[in-house]
Design a protein around this motif. Structure first.
Motif, PDB file in Angstrom:
ATOM      1  N   TYR A 165      37.434 -67.396 -61.350  1.00  0.00           N
ATOM      2  CA  TYR A 165      37.823 -68.162 -59.974  1.00  0.00           C
ATOM      3  C   TYR A 165      39.129 -68.797 -59.937  1.00  0.00           C
ATOM      4  N   ALA A 166      39.724 -69.622 -58.990  1.00  0.00           N
ATOM      5  CA  ALA A 166      41.248 -70.313 -58.114  1.00  0.00           C
ATOM      6  C   ALA A 166      40.002 -72.048 -58.522  1.00  0.00           C
ATOM      7  N   ALA A 167      41.876 -72.267 -59.301  1.00  0.00           N
ATOM      8  CA  ALA A 167      42.094 -73.380 -58.560  1.00  0.00           C
ATOM      9  C   ALA A 167      42.136 -74.379 -57.418  1.00  0.00           C
ATOM     10  N   GLY A 168      41.157 -75.223 -58.080  1.00  0.00           N
ATOM     11  CA  GLY A 168      41.937 -75.859 -56.227  1.00  0.00           C
ATOM     12  C   GLY A 168      42.858 -76.735 -56.807  1.00  0.00           C
TER      13      GLY A 168
ATOM     14  N   GLU B  71      56.378 -76.974 -65.063  1.00  0.00           N
ATOM     15  CA  GLU B  71      55.438 -78.289 -64.105  1.00  0.00           C
ATOM     16  C   GLU B  71      53.751 -78.418 -64.576  1.00  0.00           C
ATOM     17  N   VAL B  72      53.531 -79.453 -65.238  1.00  0.00           N
ATOM     18  CA  VAL B  72      53.061 -79.660 -65.864  1.00  0.00           C
ATOM     19  C   VAL B  72      51.295 -79.259 -65.304  1.00  0.00           C
ATOM     20  N   GLN B  73      50.401 -78.946 -66.477  1.00  0.00           N
ATOM     21  CA  GLN B  73      49.003 -78.759 -65.795  1.00  0.00           C
ATOM     22  C   GLN B  73      47.586 -79.553 -66.303  1.00  0.00           C
ATOM     23  N   THR B  74      46.974 -79.938 -64.948  1.00  0.00           N
ATOM     24  CA  THR B  74      46.328 -81.083 -64.880  1.00  0.00           C
ATOM     25  C   THR B  74      44.884 -80.586 -65.019  1.00  0.00           C
ATOM     26  N   GLY B  75      43.833 -81.305 -65.388  1.00  0.00           N
ATOM     27  CA  GLY B  75      42.492 -81.018 -65.004  1.00  0.00           C
ATOM     28  C   GLY B  75      41.431 -82.359 -65.296  1.00  0.00           C
ATOM     29  N   ARG B  76      40.579 -82.264 -64.984  1.00  0.00           N
ATOM     30  CA  ARG B  76      39.318 -82.997 -65.338  1.00  0.00           C
ATOM     31  C   ARG B  76      38.492 -83.294 -66.323  1.00  0.00           C
ATOM     32  N   LEU B  77      38.588 -83.374 -67.740  1.00  0.00           N
ATOM     33  CA  LEU B  77      38.119 -84.025 -69.340  1.00  0.00           C
ATOM     34  C   LEU B  77      36.268 -83.182 -68.617  1.00  0.00           C
ATOM     35  N   LEU B  78      36.319 -82.056 -69.207  1.00  0.00           N
ATOM     36  CA  LEU B  78      34.873 -81.282 -68.913  1.00  0.00           C
ATOM     37  C   LEU B  78      34.285 -81.261 -70.370  1.00  0.00           C
TER      38      LEU B  78
ATOM     39  N   VAL C 242      37.935 -74.056 -57.641  1.00  0.00           N
ATOM     40  CA  VAL C 242      37.175 -75.293 -58.072  1.00  0.00           C
ATOM     41  C   VAL C 242      37.878 -75.979 -58.922  1.00  0.00           C
ATOM     42  N   PRO C 243      37.497 -77.386 -59.199  1.00  0.00           N
ATOM     43  CA  PRO C 243      38.339 -78.269 -59.692  1.00  0.00           C
ATOM     44  C   PRO C 243      38.911 -78.059 -60.716  1.00  0.00           C
TER      45      PRO C 243
ATOM     46  N   HIS D 168      43.322 -80.344 -56.233  1.00  0.00           N
ATOM     47  CA  HIS D 168      42.992 -81.193 -56.595  1.00  0.00           C
ATOM     48  C   HIS D 168      43.501 -82.220 -57.757  1.00  0.00           C
ATOM     49  N   TYR D 169      44.368 -82.474 -58.364  1.00  0.00           N
ATOM     50  CA  TYR D 169      44.685 -82.617 -59.094  1.00  0.00           C
ATOM     51  C   TYR D 169      46.666 -82.641 -59.086  1.00  0.00           C
ATOM     52  N   GLY D 170      46.415 -82.168 -57.849  1.00  0.00           N
ATOM     53  CA  GLY D 170      48.577 -81.785 -57.529  1.00  0.00           C
ATOM     54  C   GLY D 170      48.053 -80.220 -57.956  1.00  0.00           C
ATOM     55  N   GLU D 171      49.166 -79.474 -57.266  1.00  0.00           N
ATOM     56  CA  GLU D 171      49.704 -78.503 -56.407  1.00  0.00           C
ATOM     57  C   GLU D 171      49.009 -77.618 -58.120  1.00  0.00           C
ATOM     58  N   VAL D 172      48.924 -75.965 -57.969  1.00  0.00           N
ATOM     59  CA  VAL D 172      48.561 -75.311 -59.128  1.00  0.00           C
ATOM     60  C   VAL D 172      49.498 -73.965 -58.853  1.00  0.00           C
ATOM     61  N   ALA D 173      50.434 -74.225 -59.069  1.00  0.00           N
ATOM     62  CA  ALA D 173      51.603 -72.553 -59.187  1.00  0.00           C
ATOM     63  C   ALA D 173      51.156 -71.137 -59.900  1.00  0.00           C
ATOM     64  N   GLU D 174      50.301 -71.398 -60.978  1.00  0.00           N
ATOM     65  CA  GLU D 174      49.783 -70.273 -61.265  1.00  0.00           C
ATOM     66  C   GLU D 174      49.373 -70.987 -62.526  1.00  0.00           C
ATOM     67  N   GLY D 175      48.107 -69.729 -62.310  1.00  0.00           N
ATOM     68  CA  GLY D 175      47.057 -69.493 -63.330  1.00  0.00           C
ATOM     69  C   GLY D 175      46.228 -70.181 -63.139  1.00  0.00           C
ATOM     70  N   GLY D 176      44.674 -70.209 -63.340  1.00  0.00           N
ATOM     71  CA  GLY D 176      43.361 -70.416 -62.993  1.00  0.00           C
ATOM     72  C   GLY D 176      42.757 -72.222 -63.357  1.00  0.00           C
ATOM     73  N   PRO D 177      41.922 -72.340 -63.289  1.00  0.00           N
ATOM     74  CA  PRO D 177      40.807 -73.323 -63.173  1.00  0.00           C
ATOM     75  C   PRO D 177      41.697 -74.037 -64.328  1.00  0.00           C
ATOM     76  N   LEU D 178      41.341 -73.101 -65.733  1.00  0.00           N
ATOM     77  CA  LEU D 178      41.464 -74.350 -67.301  1.00  0.00           C
ATOM     78  C   LEU D 178      42.965 -74.537 -67.343  1.00  0.00           C
ATOM     79  N   ARG D 179      42.777 -76.028 -67.178  1.00  0.00           N
ATOM     80  CA  ARG D 179      44.235 -76.061 -67.698  1.00  0.00           C
ATOM     81  C   ARG D 179      45.102 -76.610 -69.038  1.00  0.00           C
ATOM     82  N   GLY D 180      43.784 -76.548 -69.837  1.00  0.00           N
ATOM     83  CA  GLY D 180      44.293 -77.074 -71.470  1.00  0.00           C
ATOM     84  C   GLY D 180      43.032 -77.502 -72.228  1.00  0.00           C
ATOM     85  N   VAL D 181      43.373 -77.608 -73.193  1.00  0.00           N
ATOM     86  CA  VAL D 181      42.391 -77.926 -74.510  1.00  0.00           C
ATOM     87  C   VAL D 181      42.578 -79.132 -75.377  1.00  0.00           C
ATOM     88  N   LEU D 182      41.828 -79.498 -75.094  1.00  0.00           N
ATOM     89  CA  LEU D 182      41.929 -81.466 -76.268  1.00  0.00           C
ATOM     90  C   LEU D 182      40.210 -80.924 -77.620  1.00  0.00           C
TER      91      LEU D 182
END
Length: 877
Positions: free
Chosen positions: A114-117, A47-54, A87-88, A119-133
């Motif tokens: 933290y646990a992942a909300g 599944e894709v991993q999605t998060g807002r850019l911070l 958190v988102p 907000h941008y789709g269901e998070v089946a596994e892992g925490g709020p950190l969804r990737g690195v650019l």
């Protein structure tokens, strides 16, 4: 696409830029399995991993728990979100100089609180950190010291391929910190399962994403704190948001067994069995083909009766090509970095390859075969593939020669092209374990090696260093002789470059430490019975700013790398000259080692009075190919001729090998039939290796027939363009020493006939192939030269062999595996991997739209009812 101004930078605010972000141009992170687990990045699952850019510093905890930090997620004190809060999800955005093992660890440690909300789709596994650019730095971000950018680190550990790495058992002096001055932090060995990572090279796109991440981080702080700085609502402003979506499944990971060992490793990946019980590997080994060639009369192709010819005697056999000892002049031709397509290797693979090719050119253009054949030792050039991942090429080559290769069906092998079985000039091959060319058996024993490493950056000076020497060959003396000779010869450099002995000392274990080069393989495999030297641009540690195995080790990169990387062409040329002269001096040494360094040096200088010129056309062309454009005309010409020659020889055209790219990237390929794996064509079927006993069935149910039952049977291999070009260049450079007379009967080099393949060279008269069959005219780079000098050698981890009677791409761990090799493999990629950036407005717009629609519908109903009532009253309805 490179933006030169803000008006040309891509932005999601412009609809016509949407396609750019829907498939964001980027370089993928490297993901590998090895003997003990995995390294690199990837999503948790399919599944894709999605998060807002911070901005990344807004999602890490400070080490000193600074209560005055201006962003609440940075704080580690009382004002932080309570542990376990939801958190988102987010994607951390950082500059390339900030992408270090320490900073990634900070991101991971913080996210674990933290646990992942959703907000941008269901998070089946892992925490709020969804990737690195990872973004290229602005030139102004780099604090410079002259031309060097000291702010950038090397992702390799302090001891590259040493302790705490999968290659630790292969190193000589495994704990020695060669990468000390580059703050080597070991990011290349980190298992970042669940953290997909991508590098955005385009400056305009990077500037936009950097600004978005900063704005969203600042807005997050503003929306989640009151005037007293207290956190009030972590969900505020989760929408709208610019988010990153990673589709980067790179195989399973993250599990350990009861003993704490990784569940998923290379052996498990290669031996994967599907639900039907059939072999279905989920990865391929790293590797390719090494290339070797001799200076002097080509090595005979036929079987001599002694598989290794390693009696060390210089008999007068076959024009000096009897059982002569070999001086192995070697280097690596690969590099690596954290990103799959960005491994420029300017100060290692590129400069190493250029130096060795120019050394071969100097010898081939200056000394005749007749003179070279009279030397006690034979000079062999070797370009090893896969050295960055456990010395794959050099260990396979050295183990085959020093350890002794044994072919299951006899060391005499079979004709590599069956239809040519009665011809004298056809290479022999082995069906199992597969070797497409057994000519290496005739090289004889290796007496010592001369390697080269990182000579394009001398830290602003003109001094090179000689590593190894006396301590590498158990006191036999030849390695010490090589060191003395090289230092002696360096005093004759016209440009003022010199060499001195390295000050590197053992760490108290009595072992002379060696940098990660092919010399380590020779010393390790031979048990220090055979040694040598390495000519380097560093003393007891890589020079500061060498960017070892970094994506920034480039002469043609982004803004930052262009500022920090300068290439010393004259240093490369001087290194090439010194290597060539040292090789000749080494080959001059007799069996009793009665020749001193001064005498051998004088002899070499007499044969090679001229030096390699960095301004020459040959040097300039090769520099372009290796540093700027891997699809250059020189590579395409020489590689194209090798392709034509191979098609002529085998009757099968496999096409041109995979190119280096523009700019070049020296990342080691996977090892399969499209990327260098040698395979057997037998009666219309392809096999990784072949053993036929009785009636044997293949994986497709066919009856496997013995090799040779069809005249079309042959061994086939498709090397990369780099490997093909090196082979062609070596044939070209070294094939000019055997000319007899030109057509006018005058001694000297004739005018070479032009050609497109060896088929065009049948009528040339300047090659004495009648008395020396190995001097049959061959086409190299468009000219007919005498004899094919270059050979490919399998670069595959020593623990593996192709599975018998199955198609290419299937591999088994050998029964006699010593358990010490790194055993790197790369998981197969999905066709859908990639990164998408888009604007997520959340559910609110839909709710608003639905509400407005409902109100409008109700109003319309009321209007229609009233209109109907009025029309009825007026008797018009």
């Amino acid at each position: 696409m490179t933006a030169s101004s803000a008006s040309t930078e891509p932005t999601l605010a412009e609809p016509f830029h949407a396609a750019h972000f829907a498939a964001l141009p980027h370089a993928a992170c490297v993901t590998l399995y090895h003997r003990n687990g995995r390294a690199g990045c990837g999503t948790f699952g399919r599944e894709v991993q999605t998060g807002r850019l911070l901005e990344w510093t807004s999602v890490v905890g400070t080490t000193d728990e600074d209560e005055n930090s201006d962003k609440y997620w940075v704080q580690g004190g009382a004002s932080a979100v309570a542990g376990g809060a939801t958190v988102p999800p987010y994607v951390a955005v950082m500059n390339e100089e900030e992408y270090t093992a320490e900073n990634v660890a900070k991101l991971v440690v913080f996210a674990q609180n933290y646990a992942a909300g959703d907000h941008y789709g269901e998070v089946a596994e892992g925490g709020p950190l969804r990737g690195v650019l990872v973004l290229p730095s602005n030139a102004t971000d780099c604090e410079t010291d002259g031309e060097k950018c000291t702010q950038f680190d090397s992702p390799e550990p302090l001891a590259p391929q040493g302790e705490n790495t999968p290659s630790a058992s292969l190193a000589v002096g495994a704990s020695f910190a060669w990468n000390y001055y580059n703050n080597g932090d070991g990011l290349t060995n980190a298992d970042m399962y669940g953290i997909p990572t991508a590098y955005v090279a385009d400056v305009g796109t990077a500037n936009y994403l950097r600004g978005v991440a900063s704005d969203q981080s600042n807005a997050l702080w503003t929306s989640t704190a009151d005037n007293n700085g207290e956190v009030v609502d972590v969900d505020a402003d989760a929408h709208p948001a610019i988010v990153g979506e990673f589709n980067y499944y790179m195989g399973p990971g993250g599990e350990v067994d009861g003993s704490g060992n990784a569940v998923y490793d290379s052996a498990k990946c290669l031996g994967w069995v599907d639900t039907n019980g059939e072999r279905s590997p989920r990865c391929a080994p790293l590797g390719g083909n090494s290339v070797w060639a001799v200076a002097g009369t080509p090595v005979p192709l036929g079987y001599s009766g002694d598989a290794n010819n390693n009696n060390g005697e210089n008999g007068d056999n076959n024009n000096g090509n009897g059982n002569r000892s070999t001086i192995l002049v070697s280097t690596s031709i690969d590099s690596t970095s954290m990103f799959h397509d960005l491994s420029p290797g300017a100060n290692n693979a590129a400069s190493n390859t250029l130096a060795l090719l120019m050394a071969a050119n100097l010898i081939g253009s200056s000394i005749t075969d007749e003179v070279l054949d009279q030397l006690y030792g034979r000079i062999a050039f070797a370009f090893f593939q896969g050295e960055s991942y456990g010395y794959i090429g050099s260990r396979r080559f050295v183990k085959d020669i020093v350890g002794g290769f044994e072919c299951t069906d006899g060391n005499e092998g079979v004709p590599s092209v069956y239809k040519r079985k009665d011809e004298e000039n056809v290479a022999r091959a082995c069906l199992h374990p597969t070797r497409a060319d057994l000519t290496f058996q005739n090289l004889g024993d290796v007496r010592g090696t001369i390697a080269v490493d990182q000579v394009a950056n001398l830290d602003g000076g003109r001094k090179m260093y000689v590593q190894g020497g006396d301590g590498t060959d158990g006191g036999n003396g030849f390695a010490g002789f090589l060191s003395e000779t090289m230092i002696e010869l360096s005093t004759n450099d016209a440009n003022g470059y010199s060499a001195q002995a390295s000050s590197a000392e053992d760490n108290g274990d009595g072992v002379t430490p060696l940098p990660p080069t092919p010399l380590s393989s020779l010393v390790s495999v031979s048990g220090s019975a055979v040694g040598g030297v390495v000519l380097t641009g560093y003393d007891n540690a890589f020079v500061t700013g060498s960017l070892y195995h970094s994506h920034l080790d480039s002469s043609s990169g982004n803004q930052a790398s262009e500022k920090q990387r300068s290439i010393d062409k004259d240093a490369i040329a001087s290194a090439a000259t010194l290597i060539a002269r040292s090789a000749v001096a080494a080959a001059y040494q007799d069996a009793d080692s009665s020749v001193d360094a001064a005498t051998a040096s004088a002899y070499a200088l007499n044969l090679l009075p001229n030096a390699v010129d960095a301004s020459s056309e040959t040097f300039a062309n090769l520099y372009t190919c290796l540093f700027e454009d891997g699809n250059c005309e020189t590579f395409l010409t020489h590689g194209g001729v090798e392709r034509a020659n191979d098609a002529l020889r085998t009757g099968h055209d496999l096409g041109m090998g995979v190119p280096l790219g523009t700019p070049p990237s020296f990342y080691t390929s996977i090892y399969d039939s499209s990327n260098g794996q040698a395979f057997v064509l037998a009666s219309g079927h392809y096999y990784g290796s072949l053993t036929v006993e009785g009636e044997t069935k293949g994986e497709d149910g066919e009856t496997i027939k013995a090799y040779g039952e069809s005249d079309l049977d042959a061994f086939l291999v498709r090397p990369s363009l780099l490997e093909m070009a090196i082979s062609g260049l070596l044939n070209d450079f070294l094939g000019r020493g055997a000319f007899t007379t030109n057509e006018g009967g005058v001694e000297g080099a004739p005018e070479l006939a032009s050609c497109k393949s060896s088929k065009d060279c049948g009528s040339v008269s300047y090659c004495d192939s009648e008395s020396t069959p190995s001097l049959v005219p061959t086409c190299a780079g468009g000219s007919c030269v005498c004899g094919s000098r270059a050979h490919y050698h399998q670069a595959l981890d020593e623990a593996l062999e192709a599975t018998a009677n199955m198609g290419p791409g299937m591999f088994d761990v050998r029964e006699d595996d010593e358990g010490i090799s790194a055993l790197y493999t790369e998981p197969y990629w999905s066709n859908y991997v990639g990164v998408r950036i888009y604007n997520d407005a959340g559910n609110s717009p839909g709710v608003y739209a639905a509400s407005i629609g409902a109100v409008f519908a109700l109003a319309s109903m009321v209007f229609v009812w009233r209109l109907k009532k009025k029309m009825t009253k007026e008797k018009v309805y």
